[in-house]
Design a protein around this motif. Structure first.
Motif, PDB file in Angstrom:
ATOM      1  N   TYR A 141     -14.329   4.463   2.612  1.00 32.90           N
ATOM      2  CA  TYR A 141     -14.624   3.905   4.011  1.00 32.90           C
ATOM      3  C   TYR A 141     -13.493   2.757   4.389  1.00 32.90           C
ATOM      4  O   TYR A 141     -13.014   2.412   5.363  1.00 32.90           O
ATOM      5  N   GLY A 142     -13.481   1.768   3.326  1.00 30.10           N
ATOM      6  CA  GLY A 142     -12.578   0.704   3.425  1.00 30.10           C
ATOM      7  C   GLY A 142     -11.158   0.871   3.533  1.00 30.10           C
ATOM      8  O   GLY A 142     -10.162   0.280   3.967  1.00 30.10           O
ATOM      9  N   ARG A 143     -10.974   2.259   3.150  1.00 32.45           N
ATOM     10  CA  ARG A 143      -9.454   2.561   3.022  1.00 32.45           C
ATOM     11  C   ARG A 143      -9.093   3.119   4.536  1.00 32.45           C
ATOM     12  O   ARG A 143      -7.786   3.010   4.987  1.00 32.45           O
ATOM     13  N   SER A 153      -6.372   0.148   9.933  1.00 32.18           N
ATOM     14  CA  SER A 153      -6.011  -1.166  10.316  1.00 32.18           C
ATOM     15  C   SER A 153      -7.037  -1.995   9.935  1.00 32.18           C
ATOM     16  O   SER A 153      -8.018  -2.272  10.450  1.00 32.18           O
ATOM     17  N   VAL A 154      -6.994  -2.437   8.529  1.00 32.88           N
ATOM     18  CA  VAL A 154      -8.096  -3.288   8.086  1.00 32.88           C
ATOM     19  C   VAL A 154      -7.354  -4.429   7.327  1.00 32.88           C
ATOM     20  O   VAL A 154      -6.057  -4.792   7.436  1.00 32.88           O
ATOM     21  N   THR A 155      -8.059  -5.423   7.051  1.00 31.32           N
ATOM     22  CA  THR A 155      -7.792  -6.719   6.534  1.00 31.32           C
ATOM     23  C   THR A 155      -8.572  -7.391   5.353  1.00 31.32           C
ATOM     24  O   THR A 155      -9.746  -7.191   5.528  1.00 31.32           O
ATOM     25  N   GLY A 156      -7.989  -8.103   4.494  1.00 33.33           N
ATOM     26  CA  GLY A 156      -8.778  -9.022   3.556  1.00 33.33           C
ATOM     27  C   GLY A 156      -8.808 -10.266   4.322  1.00 33.33           C
ATOM     28  O   GLY A 156      -7.605 -10.629   5.280  1.00 33.33           O
ATOM     29  N   VAL A 157      -9.695 -11.080   4.103  1.00 33.27           N
ATOM     30  CA  VAL A 157     -10.006 -12.711   4.598  1.00 33.27           C
ATOM     31  C   VAL A 157     -10.062 -13.520   3.594  1.00 33.27           C
ATOM     32  O   VAL A 157     -10.599 -13.245   2.573  1.00 33.27           O
ATOM     33  N   CYS A 158      -9.986 -14.812   3.749  1.00 28.63           N
ATOM     34  CA  CYS A 158     -10.271 -15.883   2.913  1.00 28.63           C
ATOM     35  C   CYS A 158     -11.506 -16.948   3.748  1.00 28.63           C
ATOM     36  O   CYS A 158     -12.502 -16.686   3.179  1.00 28.63           O
ATOM     37  N   SER A 174       0.896  -1.266  -0.009  1.00 26.47           N
ATOM     38  CA  SER A 174      -0.200  -0.015  -0.034  1.00 26.47           C
ATOM     39  C   SER A 174       0.916   1.289  -0.171  1.00 26.47           C
ATOM     40  O   SER A 174       1.831   1.476   0.816  1.00 26.47           O
ATOM     41  N   PRO A 175       0.612   2.255  -0.873  1.00 27.06           N
ATOM     42  CA  PRO A 175       1.631   3.328  -0.905  1.00 27.06           C
ATOM     43  C   PRO A 175       1.589   4.251   0.190  1.00 27.06           C
ATOM     44  O   PRO A 175       2.425   4.934   0.644  1.00 27.06           O
ATOM     45  N   ASP A 176       0.335   4.128   0.945  1.00 21.78           N
ATOM     46  CA  ASP A 176       0.163   5.078   2.377  1.00 21.78           C
ATOM     47  C   ASP A 176       0.050   4.021   3.424  1.00 21.78           C
ATOM     48  O   ASP A 176      -0.301   4.724   4.468  1.00 21.78           O
ATOM     49  N   CYS A 177       0.094   2.789   3.530  1.00 20.56           N
ATOM     50  CA  CYS A 177      -0.048   1.993   4.522  1.00 20.56           C
ATOM     51  C   CYS A 177      -1.447   1.570   4.842  1.00 20.56           C
ATOM     52  O   CYS A 177      -1.902   0.970   5.841  1.00 20.56           O
ATOM     53  N   TYR A 178      -2.467   2.429   4.454  1.00 25.83           N
ATOM     54  CA  TYR A 178      -3.920   2.303   4.686  1.00 25.83           C
ATOM     55  C   TYR A 178      -4.443   1.257   3.740  1.00 25.83           C
ATOM     56  O   TYR A 178      -3.906   0.557   3.143  1.00 25.83           O
ATOM     57  N   GLY A 179      -5.769   1.111   3.958  1.00 21.60           N
ATOM     58  CA  GLY A 179      -6.650  -0.065   3.144  1.00 21.60           C
ATOM     59  C   GLY A 179      -6.621   0.462   1.753  1.00 21.60           C
ATOM     60  O   GLY A 179      -6.121   1.382   1.101  1.00 21.60           O
ATOM     61  N   SER A 180      -7.288  -0.479   0.917  1.00 19.66           N
ATOM     62  CA  SER A 180      -7.418  -0.086  -0.638  1.00 19.66           C
ATOM     63  C   SER A 180      -9.045   0.323  -0.490  1.00 19.66           C
ATOM     64  O   SER A 180      -9.849  -0.308  -0.072  1.00 19.66           O
ATOM     65  N   PRO A 181      -9.386   1.440  -1.279  1.00 19.81           N
ATOM     66  CA  PRO A 181     -10.551   1.879  -1.577  1.00 19.81           C
ATOM     67  C   PRO A 181     -11.404   0.764  -2.718  1.00 19.81           C
ATOM     68  O   PRO A 181     -12.463   0.937  -2.861  1.00 19.81           O
ATOM     69  N   LYS A 182     -10.564   0.135  -3.021  1.00 24.07           N
ATOM     70  CA  LYS A 182     -10.957  -0.863  -4.189  1.00 24.07           C
ATOM     71  C   LYS A 182     -11.477  -2.571  -3.677  1.00 24.07           C
ATOM     72  O   LYS A 182     -11.410  -3.309  -4.256  1.00 24.07           O
ATOM     73  N   ASP A 199      -0.495 -17.208   1.739  1.00 29.32           N
ATOM     74  CA  ASP A 199       0.073 -18.281   1.813  1.00 29.32           C
ATOM     75  C   ASP A 199      -0.283 -19.205   3.045  1.00 29.32           C
ATOM     76  O   ASP A 199       0.101 -19.000   4.296  1.00 29.32           O
ATOM     77  N   ASN A 200      -1.576 -19.743   2.902  1.00 31.84           N
ATOM     78  CA  ASN A 200      -2.217 -20.659   4.053  1.00 31.84           C
ATOM     79  C   ASN A 200      -2.639 -19.516   5.155  1.00 31.84           C
ATOM     80  O   ASN A 200      -2.490 -19.750   6.382  1.00 31.84           O
ATOM     81  N   THR A 201      -2.998 -18.329   4.852  1.00 29.26           N
ATOM     82  CA  THR A 201      -3.166 -17.450   5.837  1.00 29.26           C
ATOM     83  C   THR A 201      -4.770 -17.157   5.858  1.00 29.26           C
ATOM     84  O   THR A 201      -5.703 -17.281   4.852  1.00 29.26           O
ATOM     85  N   ASP A 202      -5.243 -16.503   7.251  1.00 30.69           N
ATOM     86  CA  ASP A 202      -6.770 -16.095   7.029  1.00 30.69           C
ATOM     87  C   ASP A 202      -6.625 -14.610   7.136  1.00 30.69           C
ATOM     88  O   ASP A 202      -7.718 -14.106   6.884  1.00 30.69           O
ATOM     89  N   PHE A 203      -5.664 -13.907   7.367  1.00 30.13           N
ATOM     90  CA  PHE A 203      -5.576 -12.443   7.203  1.00 30.13           C
ATOM     91  C   PHE A 203      -4.517 -11.951   6.283  1.00 30.13           C
ATOM     92  O   PHE A 203      -3.519 -12.317   6.327  1.00 30.13           O
ATOM     93  N   VAL A 204      -5.103 -11.112   5.324  1.00 38.32           N
ATOM     94  CA  VAL A 204      -4.079 -10.359   4.485  1.00 38.32           C
ATOM     95  C   VAL A 204      -4.281  -8.945   5.033  1.00 38.32           C
ATOM     96  O   VAL A 204      -5.253  -8.337   4.514  1.00 38.32           O
ATOM     97  N   MET A 205      -3.361  -8.427   5.844  1.00 41.19           N
ATOM     98  CA  MET A 205      -3.588  -7.284   6.467  1.00 41.19           C
ATOM     99  C   MET A 205      -2.843  -5.973   5.796  1.00 41.19           C
ATOM    100  O   MET A 205      -2.030  -5.862   4.917  1.00 41.19           O
ATOM    101  N   SER A 206      -3.429  -4.863   5.874  1.00 38.90           N
ATOM    102  CA  SER A 206      -2.820  -3.357   5.492  1.00 38.90           C
ATOM    103  C   SER A 206      -1.565  -3.427   6.283  1.00 38.90           C
ATOM    104  O   SER A 206      -1.539  -4.004   7.417  1.00 38.90           O
TER     105      SER A 206
END
Length: 248
Positions: A54-56, A62-67, A38-46, A106-113
């Motif tokens: 809001y998602g950024r 402090s946000v995350t993607g999940v699987c 992330s260029p600014d360490c925040y989340g992604s608006p996409k 890689d076998n993760t539950d969380f892909v974090m900002s």
């Protein structure tokens, strides 16, 4: 095809994580976490939840993607406490994160900002070492989301009054998942389901031209929660509307 692919990815992630999904006595579940660029360490608006800006910035970025926790999109907006497990590096409380995206690692539950991932470390030097690891063992648990706002219903930017309405549900508190949304049709005298497009974006073709009453189904229960404030008939794309409801 997009939703079908995500469903398949969710199934693959669950299968891969089955050996690690052991719950400790204090309610934490063992897994792994990584981070995304992330260029600014925040989340992604996409993000795939459809939150946009809001998602950024929600939860100070402090946000995350999940699987496996994606739940076909109803996991969007859920809050988790995530703690890493490397002695001398990891903060005792870990990171408090909000789900805003779908993410496979890689076998993760969380892909974090990066902002969230850095909070796993007990100090800046420890966080830097965790970044070099790339993927770390963690334990996590669902925790209530706490907001100083009531739930907001934002009209998605692609909406066009009066022909097409899409909404995004923001600031859902507690441990509540919005599993369905319905819209009242006065002409038919019945509730009609809105379609979950992706994440927490729901839409409806040719909505009523009067004010719009909505209700939520939460956590898959039979009971429905009506919004105390309907959307005005003059609703506008991009506008957010107060609901006067919140969950603990």
């Amino acid at each position: 095809m997009e939703l079908h692919s995500k469903d398949l990815l969710s199934l693959v992630c669950i299968i891969l994580l089955l050996p690690a999904l052991c719950t400790s006595q204090d309610g934490f579940t063992y897994s792994r976490a990584t981070y995304y660029g992330s260029p600014d360490c925040y989340g992604s608006p996409k993000g795939a939840c459809g939150f946009g800006e809001y998602g950024r910035t929600v939860n100070d970025g402090s946000v995350t993607g999940v699987c496996g926790l994606w739940k076909n999109g109803s996991g969007c907006g859920a809050c988790y406490q995530v703690r890493c497990k490397i002695p001398d590096y990891c903060d005792d409380d870990g990171a408090y994160v909000v789900v805003t995206d779908f993410g496979v690692g890689d076998n993760t539950d969380f892909v974090m900002s990066p902002r969230a991932y850095s909070r796993l470390g007990r100090n800046p030097d420890a966080s830097a070492k965790l970044f070099k690891c790339g993927v770390v063992d963690v334990e996590y648990r669902r925790v209530p989301c706490r907001y100083s706002y009531n739930i907001l219903v934002k009209v998605h930017e692609h909406s066009r009054n009066p022909h097409y309405l899409a909404i995004v549900v923001l600031y859902v508190g507690g441990t509540t998942d919005i599993t369905a949304v319905e819209l009242w049709r006065e002409d038919c005298q019945e509730w009609r389901p809105m379609r979950r497009v992706f994440g927490v974006v729901f839409d409806y073709e040719n909505p009523p031209r009067a004010q719009i009453n909505l209700r939520f189904q939460v956590n898959g229960q039979a009971d429905w929660v009506p919004l105390k404030r309907p959307l005005p008939s003059t609703w506008e794309a991009g506008a957010a509307y107060e609901t006067d409801i919140q969950f603990d």
